[in-house]
Design a protein around this motif. Structure first.
Motif: not given
Length: 271
Positions: A1, A3, A261-262, A265-266, A268, A270-271
């Motif tokens: 992840m 940051s 990626r960010y 992820n934010r 929701c 992401s796999r």
């Protein structure tokens, strides 16, 4: 992840934000042309109010972090990385909402050589979440006025992302893809969807004319924009664009991967 702190550092190191490669001269020229109503920088937007150069400079200082000093007329421009981070969070929030609703989406870019991979990753994640990724008007010819006169391009899709390319060019990746600010490709796509009675997008994701052209037609849009593209920020200020992320839109493609990626992820996704 990844940051938030790591992404902020990457934005500055890659010159996506902080001191960017876009020059102050380019930005100020665009503000002058926008104030004069030049369609090359309106990107399909029809502003509700009159925006003069000083209005635009104040807006861009607020939304991007450029200097608001009109005496600053040369050198590299600046984007506040904290403003970029805040806009990326809002961008991710809208992606997450459309994914939760499994609503149809349309993605398109005027920067296929730089941004195709960024949008393609979003398209794949949205599709996996159950969102129909639309591809209307695939293969349709679009006549676009350029500084070389009217040229005919073909609307194409690669990995769910629309862009225009020269007719007769390879269909591999973004080969032959054209850099364009025109709103005509998104208008062609939306018109084709309406004519075929197929779903219209609940959200358009992109840049340049894809954002402003769709927003002007009342479709929710989110996108990316550089300091020399005031139209998406004006659209955001007037309520026609939901989110505009300020960043340099012409750095090498690999530098946008951490943003992907960010954002996923934010959102929701992401796999």
């Amino acid at each position: 992840m990844l940051s938030a702190g790591a992404l902020r550092a990457h934005l500055v190191a890659a010159r996506l934000a902080g001191t960017v490669t876009t020059s102050r001269e380019e930005s100020l020229r665009s503000y002058r042309l926008f104030a004069a109503g030049d369609p090359r920088v309106l990107l399909g937007l029809e502003p509700e109010r009159s925006w003069d150069e000083s209005d635009l400079l104040r807006l861009m200082a607020d939304r991007c972090g450029v200097s608001n000093d009109p005496r600053h007329v040369s050198g590299p421009d600046v984007i506040d990385p904290d403003r970029t981070m805040a806009a990326l969070d809002a961008f991710a929030e809208r992606l997450g909402a459309v994914a939760a609703a499994r609503a149809p989406v349309l993605l398109g870019t005027g920067h296929p050589h730089r941004l195709l991979a960024f949008y393609a990753s979003l398209a794949a994640a949205l599709s996996a979440a159950g969102c129909p990724v639309l591809t209307p008007a695939h293969g349709r010819c679009v006549d676009i006025t350029t500084r070389f006169g009217v040229r005919t391009y073909r609307l194409d899709y690669v990995r769910g992302v629309a862009f225009v390319r020269e007719p007769g060019t390879s269909r591999d990746a973004a080969d032959g893809g054209a850099h364009t600010h025109s709103p005509l490709p998104v208008r062609a796509a939306l018109s084709a969807a309406a004519d075929a009675c197929t779903p219209l997008p609940a959200l358009v994701v992109g840049d340049h004319g894809w954002v402003c052209g769709a927003g002007q037609l009342g479709i929710e849009t989110i996108g990316l924009a550089d300091t020399d593209d005031p139209a998406p920020f004006v659209g955001e200020a007037e309520g026609l664009v939901s989110v505009t992320v300020p960043l340099d839109d012409a750095v090498p493609s690999r530098h946008y991967r951490p943003l992907t990626r960010y954002v996923l992820n934010r959102a929701c996704l992401s796999r």
